[in-house]
Write an enzyme that holds these catalytic residues in place. Structure first.
Site, PDB file in Angstrom:
ATOM      1  N   CYS A  86       0.832  -1.203   0.000  1.00 43.36           N
ATOM      2  CA  CYS A  86       0.000   0.000   0.000  1.00 43.36           C
ATOM      3  C   CYS A  86       0.873   1.262   0.000  1.00 43.36           C
ATOM      4  O   CYS A  86       1.966   1.258   0.577  1.00 43.36           O
ATOM      5  CB  CYS A  86      -0.889   0.015   1.252  1.00 43.36           C
ATOM      6  SG  CYS A  86      -2.292  -1.075   1.117  1.00 43.36           S
TER       7      CYS A  86
ATOM      8  N   ASP B   4      11.740  -7.981  -2.581  1.00 42.66           N
ATOM      9  CA  ASP B   4      12.675  -8.046  -1.458  1.00 42.66           C
ATOM     10  C   ASP B   4      13.093  -9.488  -1.149  1.00 42.66           C
ATOM     11  O   ASP B   4      14.031  -9.705  -0.390  1.00 42.66           O
ATOM     12  CB  ASP B   4      12.029  -7.405  -0.211  1.00 42.66           C
ATOM     13  CG  ASP B   4      11.710  -5.928  -0.441  1.00 42.66           C
ATOM     14  OD1 ASP B   4      12.580  -5.223  -0.986  1.00 42.66           O
ATOM     15  OD2 ASP B   4      10.585  -5.495  -0.119  1.00 42.66           O
TER      16      ASP B   4
ATOM     17  N   HIS C  40      -1.798  -6.983  -7.460  1.00 46.41           N
ATOM     18  CA  HIS C  40      -0.413  -6.902  -7.937  1.00 46.41           C
ATOM     19  C   HIS C  40      -0.065  -8.110  -8.793  1.00 46.41           C
ATOM     20  O   HIS C  40      -0.793  -9.097  -8.817  1.00 46.41           O
ATOM     21  CB  HIS C  40       0.558  -6.855  -6.748  1.00 46.41           C
ATOM     22  CG  HIS C  40       0.646  -8.171  -6.014  1.00 46.41           C
ATOM     23  ND1 HIS C  40      -0.320  -8.587  -5.133  1.00 46.41           N
ATOM     24  CD2 HIS C  40       1.560  -9.177  -6.057  1.00 46.41           C
ATOM     25  CE1 HIS C  40       0.004  -9.774  -4.646  1.00 46.41           C
ATOM     26  NE2 HIS C  40       1.139 -10.164  -5.194  1.00 46.41           N
TER      27      HIS C  40
ATOM     28  N   GLN D 136       3.699 -10.250 -10.467  1.00 46.09           N
ATOM     29  CA  GLN D 136       5.143 -10.358 -10.321  1.00 46.09           C
ATOM     30  C   GLN D 136       5.781 -10.454 -11.695  1.00 46.09           C
ATOM     31  O   GLN D 136       5.127 -10.883 -12.658  1.00 46.09           O
ATOM     32  CB  GLN D 136       5.501 -11.599  -9.506  1.00 46.09           C
ATOM     33  CG  GLN D 136       4.970 -11.552  -8.088  1.00 46.09           C
ATOM     34  CD  GLN D 136       5.631 -12.593  -7.204  1.00 46.09           C
ATOM     35  OE1 GLN D 136       6.836 -12.794  -7.245  1.00 46.09           O
ATOM     36  NE2 GLN D 136       4.820 -13.273  -6.413  1.00 46.09           N
TER      37      GLN D 136
ATOM     38  N   LYS E  43     -10.148 -27.881  -7.822  1.00 45.61           N
ATOM     39  CA  LYS E  43      -9.607 -29.067  -8.480  1.00 45.61           C
ATOM     40  C   LYS E  43      -8.218 -29.347  -7.908  1.00 45.61           C
ATOM     41  O   LYS E  43      -7.430 -28.426  -7.700  1.00 45.61           O
ATOM     42  CB  LYS E  43      -9.473 -28.786  -9.982  1.00 45.61           C
ATOM     43  CG  LYS E  43      -8.793 -29.903 -10.750  1.00 45.61           C
ATOM     44  CD  LYS E  43      -8.506 -29.477 -12.182  1.00 45.61           C
ATOM     45  CE  LYS E  43      -7.628 -30.476 -12.896  1.00 45.61           C
ATOM     46  NZ  LYS E  43      -8.316 -31.713 -13.261  1.00 45.61           N
ATOM     47  N   PHE E  44      -7.956 -30.607  -7.649  1.00 46.78           N
ATOM     48  CA  PHE E  44      -6.620 -30.995  -7.210  1.00 46.78           C
ATOM     49  C   PHE E  44      -5.921 -31.719  -8.342  1.00 46.78           C
ATOM     50  O   PHE E  44      -6.531 -32.525  -9.038  1.00 46.78           O
ATOM     51  CB  PHE E  44      -6.702 -31.934  -5.991  1.00 46.78           C
ATOM     52  CG  PHE E  44      -7.066 -31.214  -4.729  1.00 46.78           C
ATOM     53  CD1 PHE E  44      -6.081 -30.622  -3.946  1.00 46.78           C
ATOM     54  CD2 PHE E  44      -8.389 -31.097  -4.343  1.00 46.78           C
ATOM     55  CE1 PHE E  44      -6.423 -29.928  -2.794  1.00 46.78           C
ATOM     56  CE2 PHE E  44      -8.736 -30.419  -3.189  1.00 46.78           C
ATOM     57  CZ  PHE E  44      -7.752 -29.836  -2.411  1.00 46.78           C
TER      58      PHE E  44
ATOM     59  N   PHE F  40      -3.821 -39.941 -10.456  1.00 45.88           N
ATOM     60  CA  PHE F  40      -3.546 -40.291 -11.849  1.00 45.88           C
ATOM     61  C   PHE F  40      -2.850 -39.130 -12.554  1.00 45.88           C
ATOM     62  O   PHE F  40      -1.959 -39.321 -13.373  1.00 45.88           O
ATOM     63  CB  PHE F  40      -4.869 -40.633 -12.558  1.00 45.88           C
ATOM     64  CG  PHE F  40      -4.687 -41.183 -13.952  1.00 45.88           C
ATOM     65  CD1 PHE F  40      -4.441 -42.532 -14.157  1.00 45.88           C
ATOM     66  CD2 PHE F  40      -4.768 -40.344 -15.063  1.00 45.88           C
ATOM     67  CE1 PHE F  40      -4.277 -43.037 -15.449  1.00 45.88           C
ATOM     68  CE2 PHE F  40      -4.602 -40.841 -16.358  1.00 45.88           C
ATOM     69  CZ  PHE F  40      -4.349 -42.195 -16.549  1.00 45.88           C
ATOM     70  N   GLU F  41      -3.273 -37.919 -12.181  1.00 45.85           N
ATOM     71  CA  GLU F  41      -2.733 -36.736 -12.856  1.00 45.85           C
ATOM     72  C   GLU F  41      -1.256 -36.523 -12.567  1.00 45.85           C
ATOM     73  O   GLU F  41      -0.499 -36.149 -13.450  1.00 45.85           O
ATOM     74  CB  GLU F  41      -3.510 -35.506 -12.416  1.00 45.85           C
ATOM     75  CG  GLU F  41      -4.992 -35.735 -12.521  1.00 45.85           C
ATOM     76  CD  GLU F  41      -5.734 -34.441 -12.630  1.00 45.85           C
ATOM     77  OE1 GLU F  41      -5.997 -33.867 -11.564  1.00 45.85           O
ATOM     78  OE2 GLU F  41      -6.030 -34.026 -13.745  1.00 45.85           O
TER      79      GLU F  41
HETATM   80  P1  H2U Z   1       2.536 -12.943  -3.965  1.00 49.02           P
HETATM   81  O1  H2U Z   1       1.387 -12.528  -3.128  1.00 49.02           O
HETATM   82  O2  H2U Z   1       2.096 -13.354  -5.367  1.00 49.02           O
HETATM   83  O3  H2U Z   1       3.368 -13.956  -3.291  1.00 49.02           O
HETATM   84  O4  H2U Z   1       3.439 -11.656  -4.219  1.00 49.02           O
HETATM   85  C1  H2U Z   1       3.862 -10.787  -3.225  1.00 49.02           C
HETATM   86  C2  H2U Z   1       5.335 -10.579  -3.448  1.00 49.02           C
HETATM   87  O5  H2U Z   1       5.725  -9.389  -2.799  1.00 49.02           O
HETATM   88  C3  H2U Z   1       6.161 -11.715  -2.880  1.00 49.02           C
HETATM   89  O6  H2U Z   1       6.937 -12.295  -3.902  1.00 49.02           O
HETATM   90  C4  H2U Z   1       6.994  -9.563  -2.233  1.00 49.02           C
HETATM   91  C5  H2U Z   1       7.034 -11.028  -1.841  1.00 49.02           C
HETATM   92  O7  H2U Z   1       8.351 -11.526  -1.863  1.00 49.02           O
HETATM   93  N1  H2U Z   1       7.160  -8.653  -1.092  1.00 49.02           N
HETATM   94  C6  H2U Z   1       8.249  -7.811  -1.053  1.00 49.02           C
HETATM   95  O8  H2U Z   1       9.076  -7.838  -1.963  1.00 49.02           O
HETATM   96  N2  H2U Z   1       8.405  -6.975   0.005  1.00 49.02           N
HETATM   97  C7  H2U Z   1       7.549  -6.916   1.054  1.00 49.02           C
HETATM   98  O9  H2U Z   1       7.752  -6.139   1.973  1.00 49.02           O
HETATM   99  C8  H2U Z   1       6.371  -7.780   1.086  1.00 49.02           C
HETATM  100  C9  H2U Z   1       6.163  -8.680  -0.067  1.00 49.02           C
END
Ligand code: H2U
Length: 349
Positions: free
Chosen positions: A54, A77, A165, A167, A312-313, A317-318
């Protein structure tokens, strides 16, 4: 007995991956007594002072997230790859191969508000997200062979943070999924002289059975070979190799496609639909030329099967033999197609 795809078990071929999937539509009738998931209907607060994504909040690194007003990109990070890594010792043993990797991982916030998703954002806001993706591809693609943009949405998909968000992981090597797609698209191009996915779109547009949504520039469909119950692909109507080739009109239509699809997803089970999604285009790095066999496309892989609480898991078999689905891709496409384009949270306004 005449073959009916919605009744009889059969297998379908995925030409992009070169693998088969088992389709067992007769299993749709089986009762479910297994694990159910928790549904998160509450979108939470607009601003959460404890959420490092945020605006204005301090992240684990000690750095303060700026007071951004649109999208915001920062270096993860806790990256999965590093820019400078020592090379492991050379190994000629075919049973113990090891190679070094270089990479960089970034996090991109879609919006300053925590309580929105792509389905709840407006077209201009989604266009900003696409613009930012293009910038990232151009920047990271100069150095890295593969730039993987992906969004993990919902705790069910392992998303650790509620804020909208995605990545961006960029790496010095071509990972398994794009590597196999590269080989299969190249083989098809050599054999038929056309990009595989352009032929595929053309055929799907004629068949109309698996289309979820289309506009002048994009088609959203449940692929013939889908594994996940409501898996979809976003494909261009024009030959585009990479995201940076998209024109402004195409960007607007892509934003609309993403909004309509995610709205339909949310409406399906009246929930903030979880998924992993991402974009695949021609590899990048030192040479952007060639790759005429590649077609840029998006992939949405949602885990939900029967309701907001039943997922779904991939097991049994999968894991041990071959992936399998119950609902046919045609049935899944029809269910999504029939969903409203107006989000259920906005439908009374
Ligand atoms: P996910 O919710 O898809 O895991 O992505 C959040 C990413 O944000 C996660 O890879 C990064 C986490 O490493 N993150 C930071 O780089 N710094 C933070 O302070 C919190 C989360």
């Amino acid at each position: 007995m005449q073959f009916i795809a919605s009744e009889h078990p059969h297998k379908r071929y995925n030409p992009l991956k070169g693998e088969w999937i088992l389709v067992s539509p007769q299993r749709m009738k089986r009762p479910w007594d297994g694990q159910t998931e928790t549904v998160y209907c509450d979108m939470g607060p607009e601003f959460d002072p404890t959420n490092p994504l945020c605006p204005g909040v301090v992240r684990s690194s000690g750095e303060q997230t700026p007071f951004y007003t649109s999208t915001y990109v920062f270096k993860n990070d806790f990256p999965a790859m590093l820019e400078n890594t020592p090379e492991p010792p050379l190994s000629n043993d075919p049973l113990f191969r090891i190679e070094g990797v270089q990479g960089t991982c970034r996090v991109m916030c879609f919006h300053p508000k925590s309580n929105v998703t792509i389905s709840l954002m407006n077209i201009d806001e989604i266009k900003c997200v696409i613009d930012c993706w293009v910038e990232q591809l151009k920047d990271l693609g100069k150095q890295y062979t593969w730039v993987q943009i992906f969004e993990n949405k919902g705790t069910m998909m392992g998303c650790s943070n509620h804020h909208p968000h995605c990545q961006i992981w960029s790496c010095s090597f071509l990972p398994n999924e794009p590597h196999i797609k590269d080989i299969n698209q190249k083989n098809y191009f050599v054999k038929y002289g056309r990009p595989m996915l352009m032929d595929y779109v053309e055929r799907e547009l004629k068949a109309k059975e698996r289309i979820v949504y289309e506009n002048s520039n994009w088609v959203v469909l449940v692929p013939f070979w889908a594994i996940w119950p409501y898996e979809t692909m976003v494909l261009p109507k024009r030959w585009i190799k990479r995201m940076n080739e998209i024109t402004d009109d195409e960007k607007t239509d892509l934003a609309l496609s993403m909004k309509v699809l995610t709205t339909k997803y949310d409406n399906l089970f009246k929930t903030s639909f979880p998924y992993s999604m991402g974009w695949h285009g021609a590899p990048t790095g030192s040479n952007w030329d060639g790759y005429d066999h590649w077609v840029f496309h998006g992939i949405y892989l949602p885990p939900l099967l029967r309701s907001a609480t039943i997922k779904k898991f991939i097991s049994g078999f999968e894991l041990l033999a071959q992936c399998q689905r119950d609902l046919t891709p045609e049935q899944a496409a029809e269910r999504l197609r029939l969903q409203s384009d107006v989000h259920y949270l906005h439908s009374d306004k």
